[in-house]
Scaffold this motif. Structure first.
Motif, PDB file in Angstrom:
ATOM      1  N   ALA A  48       0.979  -1.223   0.019  1.00  0.00           N
ATOM      2  CA  ALA A  48       0.042   0.063   0.112  1.00  0.00           C
ATOM      3  C   ALA A  48       0.837   1.287  -0.286  1.00  0.00           C
ATOM      4  O   ALA A  48       0.543   2.251  -0.746  1.00  0.00           O
ATOM      5  CB  ALA A  48      -0.965  -0.004   1.220  1.00  0.00           C
ATOM      6  N   THR A  49       2.049   1.299   0.807  1.00  0.00           N
ATOM      7  CA  THR A  49       2.787   2.338   0.869  1.00  0.00           C
ATOM      8  C   THR A  49       3.645   2.757  -0.343  1.00  0.00           C
ATOM      9  O   THR A  49       3.802   3.534  -0.781  1.00  0.00           O
ATOM     10  CB  THR A  49       3.719   2.100   2.056  1.00  0.00           C
ATOM     11  N   LYS A  50       3.957   1.633  -1.074  1.00  0.00           N
ATOM     12  CA  LYS A  50       4.879   1.696  -2.178  1.00  0.00           C
ATOM     13  C   LYS A  50       3.862   2.360  -3.472  1.00  0.00           C
ATOM     14  O   LYS A  50       4.414   3.124  -4.168  1.00  0.00           O
ATOM     15  CB  LYS A  50       5.505   0.457  -2.789  1.00  0.00           C
ATOM     16  N   ILE A  51       2.762   1.993  -3.465  1.00  0.00           N
ATOM     17  CA  ILE A  51       1.735   2.483  -4.398  1.00  0.00           C
ATOM     18  C   ILE A  51       1.577   4.274  -4.264  1.00  0.00           C
ATOM     19  O   ILE A  51       1.804   4.967  -5.143  1.00  0.00           O
ATOM     20  CB  ILE A  51       0.070   1.908  -4.285  1.00  0.00           C
ATOM     21  N   VAL A  52       1.443   4.591  -2.962  1.00  0.00           N
ATOM     22  CA  VAL A  52       1.524   5.971  -2.679  1.00  0.00           C
ATOM     23  C   VAL A  52       2.888   6.405  -2.872  1.00  0.00           C
ATOM     24  O   VAL A  52       2.873   7.629  -3.596  1.00  0.00           O
ATOM     25  CB  VAL A  52       1.176   6.258  -0.911  1.00  0.00           C
ATOM     26  N   ILE A  53       3.869   5.979  -2.688  1.00  0.00           N
ATOM     27  CA  ILE A  53       5.325   6.496  -3.151  1.00  0.00           C
ATOM     28  C   ILE A  53       5.267   6.635  -4.542  1.00  0.00           C
ATOM     29  O   ILE A  53       5.612   7.917  -4.856  1.00  0.00           O
ATOM     30  CB  ILE A  53       6.025   5.607  -2.330  1.00  0.00           C
ATOM     31  N   SER A  54       5.062   5.763  -5.363  1.00  0.00           N
ATOM     32  CA  SER A  54       5.128   5.713  -6.700  1.00  0.00           C
ATOM     33  C   SER A  54       4.176   6.678  -7.461  1.00  0.00           C
ATOM     34  O   SER A  54       4.636   7.180  -8.434  1.00  0.00           O
ATOM     35  CB  SER A  54       4.912   4.268  -7.311  1.00  0.00           C
TER      36      SER A  54
END
Length: 326
Positions: free
Chosen positions: A249-255
């Motif tokens: 979930a966090t990686k989606i927000v980062i990208s």
């Protein structure tokens, strides 16, 4: 700048917090009251809780300045149709309370609890907040003002990586193991001991007949964590799965919001981060692998403080990007 007072409100499913802040970011009044997630408790209960919190926070100080700004960060608020509901609710509160108000359209802020958690946790509105308590949610904002939210669908539809999700998977694993459908696990005896059960079959009476809700079940998450720490393979798999879900979930927000080598902070908020050995370490390793310039931090302030910051920024007319000293 002339003396001003602003109110910050953090309204959730179990409690409502309010702080009264002056122009120097000093809290001069605070209070707590009942729940104010109108989706779960209804409009009248939410209104009464917010009204009580405001009254007590203002009463607890003696400078009698008018309220120049207010920010309500409420759980259950995020869809376009939510805002008119809360605007009407707030207007009724303003009309009902014998408080001096000096509010304008641009000094009234209504947002979700994730917005104020980000601002409170970091001190300003750029970065990412990863919330993992009873429920879970990841929310971020970049310097261009773009936002991205992942998760927060509630315990029936999502909340992967949350205390509830960890606990329910632990209970299910214990019952499957008892049936012979899962590998042996100490979770069976761990739950029995913690709940005072003669055998694991007693969990039926506890969960169903006592009417346990998401918060009650989520409180069992540390049992799963403790088993994982002691080397139980079934429990460790559950904990690692929770870390993976929050990482995804966090990686989606980062990208979505940040460039590969851009510097930003990620604040971790919620009981899951504090109660589970290695949980945050595993999460940090996963995030730094794809965003090496990211920095994980613990909250600098509470979400309710973040609400007051947003209200004061609106009154001052300055960019929310300006950092507040910790």
């Amino acid at each position: 700048m002339k003396k001003v007072n602003v109110l910050g409100i953090d309204g959730g499913g179990t409690k409502t917090e309010a702080v009264l802040m002056d122009e120097n970011y000093q809290v001069i009044g605070s209070s707590k009251s009942g729940p104010s997630n109108y989706q779960s408790v209804g409009i009248e209960v939410a209104k009464n809780s917010i009204q009580t919190a405001i009254t007590q926070a203002v009463t607890n100080n003696n400078n009698h300045q008018p309220i120049s700004g207010i920010c309500l960060g409420l759980a259950g608020v995020g869809r376009p149709e939510d805002f008119p509901v809360v605007e009407n609710l707030l207007q009724e509160i303003i009309t009902n309370l014998p408080i001096k108000w000096d509010l304008h359209q641009n000094t009234i802020i209504i947002c979700s609890d994730s917005n104020i958690a980000l601002v409170g946790g970091i001190g300003y509105s750029i970065g990412i907040v990863v919330m993992a308590g009873t429920g879970s949610l990841v929310f971020g904002q970049n310097s261009q003002g773009l936002t991205k939210r992942v998760g927060g669908w509630g315990y029936l539809l999502g909340d992967e990586g949350s205390g509830y999700n960890i606990a329910i998977r632990g209970l299910q694993a214990a019952l499957k193991s008892y049936d012979g459908r899962e590998s042996p696990t100490t979770l069976i005896t761990d739950f029995q001991r913690h709940l005072g059960l003669k055998n694991i079959e007693g969990i039926i009476e506890v969960v169903y007949r006592r009417g346990w809700g998401a918060t009650d079940i989520a409180a069992l998450a540390p049992i799963v964590s403790a088993a994982a720490d002691k080397g139980d393979k079934v429990a460790k798999k559950i904990i690692q799965g929770a870390v993976e879900e929050l990482s995804i979930a966090t990686k989606i927000v980062i990208s979505t919001l940040f460039k590969p080598h851009e510097t930003f902070e990620v604040v971790t908020i919620g009981s899951v981060w504090n109660s589970m050995m290695n949980f945050r370490v595993w999460f940090e390793d996963s995030i730094l692998a794809i965003a090496p310039a990211a920095k994980l931090i613990w909250p600098r302030h509470q979400p309710v403080y973040g609400a007051a910051i947003l209200a004061l920024k609106a009154v001052k007319g300055k960019s929310q990007k300006s950092k507040v000293k910790s």
